[in-house]
Write an enzyme that holds these catalytic residues in place. Sequence first.
Site, PDB file in Angstrom:
ATOM      1  N   ASN A  59       6.415   2.608   8.321  1.00 24.70           N
ATOM      2  CA  ASN A  59       6.204   4.016   8.674  1.00 24.70           C
ATOM      3  C   ASN A  59       5.079   4.539   7.786  1.00 24.70           C
ATOM      4  O   ASN A  59       5.274   4.743   6.595  1.00 24.70           O
ATOM      5  CB  ASN A  59       7.508   4.786   8.425  1.00 24.70           C
ATOM      6  CG  ASN A  59       7.343   6.286   8.620  1.00 24.70           C
ATOM      7  OD1 ASN A  59       6.307   6.749   9.112  1.00 24.70           O
ATOM      8  ND2 ASN A  59       8.364   7.043   8.239  1.00 24.70           N
ATOM      9  N   TRP A  60       3.911   4.723   8.378  1.00 24.76           N
ATOM     10  CA  TRP A  60       2.759   5.170   7.586  1.00 24.76           C
ATOM     11  C   TRP A  60       2.828   6.663   7.256  1.00 24.76           C
ATOM     12  O   TRP A  60       2.018   7.159   6.483  1.00 24.76           O
ATOM     13  CB  TRP A  60       1.455   4.846   8.330  1.00 24.76           C
ATOM     14  CG  TRP A  60       1.058   3.401   8.240  1.00 24.76           C
ATOM     15  CD1 TRP A  60       1.820   2.346   7.811  1.00 24.76           C
ATOM     16  CD2 TRP A  60      -0.229   2.839   8.593  1.00 24.76           C
ATOM     17  NE1 TRP A  60       1.093   1.182   7.872  1.00 24.76           N
ATOM     18  CE2 TRP A  60      -0.162   1.444   8.348  1.00 24.76           C
ATOM     19  CE3 TRP A  60      -1.416   3.378   9.099  1.00 24.76           C
ATOM     20  CZ2 TRP A  60      -1.247   0.595   8.582  1.00 24.76           C
ATOM     21  CZ3 TRP A  60      -2.490   2.524   9.334  1.00 24.76           C
ATOM     22  CH2 TRP A  60      -2.403   1.148   9.079  1.00 24.76           C
ATOM     23  N   LYS A  61       3.758   7.380   7.887  1.00 27.39           N
ATOM     24  CA  LYS A  61       3.883   8.835   7.656  1.00 27.39           C
ATOM     25  C   LYS A  61       2.517   9.490   7.872  1.00 27.39           C
ATOM     26  O   LYS A  61       1.761   9.060   8.733  1.00 27.39           O
ATOM     27  CB  LYS A  61       4.478   9.106   6.273  1.00 27.39           C
ATOM     28  CG  LYS A  61       5.783   8.322   6.055  1.00 27.39           C
ATOM     29  CD  LYS A  61       6.539   8.744   4.823  1.00 27.39           C
ATOM     30  CE  LYS A  61       7.821   7.910   4.712  1.00 27.39           C
ATOM     31  NZ  LYS A  61       8.689   8.334   3.612  1.00 27.39           N
TER      32      LYS A  61
ATOM     33  N   HIS B  99      13.773  11.143  11.420  1.00 23.98           N
ATOM     34  CA  HIS B  99      13.495  10.850  10.012  1.00 23.98           C
ATOM     35  C   HIS B  99      13.884  12.069   9.166  1.00 23.98           C
ATOM     36  O   HIS B  99      13.724  13.202   9.591  1.00 23.98           O
ATOM     37  CB  HIS B  99      12.007  10.524   9.823  1.00 23.98           C
ATOM     38  CG  HIS B  99      11.708   9.919   8.486  1.00 23.98           C
ATOM     39  ND1 HIS B  99      11.632  10.684   7.337  1.00 23.98           N
ATOM     40  CD2 HIS B  99      11.506   8.642   8.097  1.00 23.98           C
ATOM     41  CE1 HIS B  99      11.391   9.886   6.312  1.00 23.98           C
ATOM     42  NE2 HIS B  99      11.308   8.642   6.746  1.00 23.98           N
TER      43      HIS B  99
ATOM     44  N   GLU C  17      12.469  13.463   6.830  1.00 26.49           N
ATOM     45  CA  GLU C  17      11.367  14.407   6.600  1.00 26.49           C
ATOM     46  C   GLU C  17      11.199  15.344   7.799  1.00 26.49           C
ATOM     47  O   GLU C  17      10.815  16.501   7.641  1.00 26.49           O
ATOM     48  CB  GLU C  17      10.080  13.624   6.294  1.00 26.49           C
ATOM     49  CG  GLU C  17      10.164  12.998   4.893  1.00 26.49           C
ATOM     50  CD  GLU C  17       9.362  11.724   4.698  1.00 26.49           C
ATOM     51  OE1 GLU C  17       8.482  11.425   5.517  1.00 26.49           O
ATOM     52  OE2 GLU C  17       9.644  11.016   3.704  1.00 26.49           O
TER      53      GLU C  17
ATOM     54  N   GLU D 264      18.489   5.491   5.704  1.00 22.46           N
ATOM     55  CA  GLU D 264      17.542   5.846   4.643  1.00 22.46           C
ATOM     56  C   GLU D 264      18.149   6.942   3.768  1.00 22.46           C
ATOM     57  O   GLU D 264      18.077   8.125   4.108  1.00 22.46           O
ATOM     58  CB  GLU D 264      16.236   6.372   5.252  1.00 22.46           C
ATOM     59  CG  GLU D 264      15.519   5.363   6.119  1.00 22.46           C
ATOM     60  CD  GLU D 264      14.029   5.674   6.224  1.00 22.46           C
ATOM     61  OE1 GLU D 264      13.239   4.777   5.912  1.00 22.46           O
ATOM     62  OE2 GLU D 264      13.663   6.811   6.582  1.00 22.46           O
TER      63      GLU D 264
ATOM     64  N   GLY E  51      10.629   7.174  -1.430  1.00 17.57           N
ATOM     65  CA  GLY E  51       9.463   7.504  -2.244  1.00 17.57           C
ATOM     66  C   GLY E  51       9.762   7.713  -3.714  1.00 17.57           C
ATOM     67  O   GLY E  51       8.925   8.215  -4.460  1.00 17.57           O
TER      68      GLY E  51
ATOM     69  N   SER F  96      12.220   3.072  -0.644  1.00 18.73           N
ATOM     70  CA  SER F  96      11.672   2.329  -1.792  1.00 18.73           C
ATOM     71  C   SER F  96      11.808   0.819  -1.665  1.00 18.73           C
ATOM     72  O   SER F  96      11.980   0.121  -2.669  1.00 18.73           O
ATOM     73  CB  SER F  96      12.295   2.821  -3.109  1.00 18.73           C
ATOM     74  OG  SER F  96      11.927   4.177  -3.346  1.00 18.73           O
TER      75      SER F  96
ATOM     76  N   GLY G 174       8.066   2.706   3.919  1.00 15.33           N
ATOM     77  CA  GLY G 174       7.025   3.723   3.851  1.00 15.33           C
ATOM     78  C   GLY G 174       5.837   3.219   3.051  1.00 15.33           C
ATOM     79  O   GLY G 174       5.004   2.452   3.542  1.00 15.33           O
ATOM     80  N   GLY G 175       5.771   3.618   1.774  1.00 14.93           N
ATOM     81  CA  GLY G 175       4.601   3.355   0.939  1.00 14.93           C
ATOM     82  C   GLY G 175       4.127   1.907   0.959  1.00 14.93           C
ATOM     83  O   GLY G 175       2.917   1.643   1.053  1.00 14.93           O
TER      84      GLY G 175
HETATM   85  P1  13P Z   1       9.309   4.634   1.063  1.00 17.06           P
HETATM   86  O1  13P Z   1       9.368   3.167   1.437  1.00 17.06           O
HETATM   87  O2  13P Z   1       7.924   5.081   0.707  1.00 17.06           O
HETATM   88  O3  13P Z   1      10.350   4.990   0.082  1.00 17.06           O
HETATM   89  O4  13P Z   1       9.659   5.451   2.417  1.00 17.06           O
HETATM   90  C1  13P Z   1      10.788   5.110   3.140  1.00 17.06           C
HETATM   91  C2  13P Z   1      10.759   5.842   4.431  1.00 17.06           C
HETATM   92  O5  13P Z   1      10.977   7.033   4.480  1.00 17.06           O
HETATM   93  C3  13P Z   1      10.431   5.078   5.637  1.00 17.06           C
HETATM   94  O6  13P Z   1      10.674   5.825   6.785  1.00 17.06           O
END
Ligand code: 13P
Length: 246
Positions: free
Chosen positions: A9-11, A91, A93, A161, A167, A206, A227-228
């Site tokens: 997920n590149w957000k 998600h 967020e 999640e 993050g 993470s 994510g990251g």
């Molecule tokens: P991180 O891997 O950056 O913690 O993000 C997880 C996430 O929210 C994937 O949707």
Amino acid sequence: MRRKLAAGNWKMNGLGADLAELERLAAAPAPSQTGRLICPPATLISRATLVAGDIAIGGQDCHAAQSGAHTGDISAEMLADCGASAVILGHSERREDHGETDATVAAKVAAAWSEGLLAVVCIGESLAQRDAGETLALIGSQLAGSLPDTATGANTVIAYEPIWAIGTGRIPTLEQINEVHEFIRTTLTDRFGGEGHAFRILYGGSVKPENASEIFSVANVDGALVGGASLKADDFQAIIDALDAA
Ligand code: 13P
């Protein structure tokens, strides 16, 4: 029996130049046991499909309606039209930033299915909810409210999640991951019978090359939503490799 899934997920990250990372991922040999999915920002989906090889490309959200007066939103049909085959929905967020409820998410899931998109449905507790001992009750109600009755393992993936792990570099203990994933599996089999075994349940929060193997050793962890660490091909490839070997 369940094909593993490494999803990125590149957000709200990524410009055209970053498609070079996707190109590098696509150049690696395809893993034998593991599907790969990258969800870049909507602006990159069309271009991503051109370089993704057999890596699936997905969106990060869609509107529940097929079209209409919803400035700034994107429909499931639009995602499919530009080459997406999946979409992340609910998600944390989006639940937080956009006030999405379980009912909103369920409506979006139905919209995604109607366009043939795989729905990656996210659930997870805040730290306050975990500290209050509410995790499993919350997970149960998010699953009940976010999944329409016609969910199957073929049209839906669940991503657990924990919000406090996203993050932050902090992950739950393996026992905590095991407890929640087992609870999700039981909730799915209670509701959907044998089909409940067919859903992939991803862990997200993470996930890094350094912790991937131990996370993937946990029962009922069928992959990751990353994510990251999905932004860099080398990091994501290491996670794919760990998953494929698990
Ligand atoms: P991180 O891997 O950056 O913690 O993000 C997880 C996430 O929210 C994937 O949707």
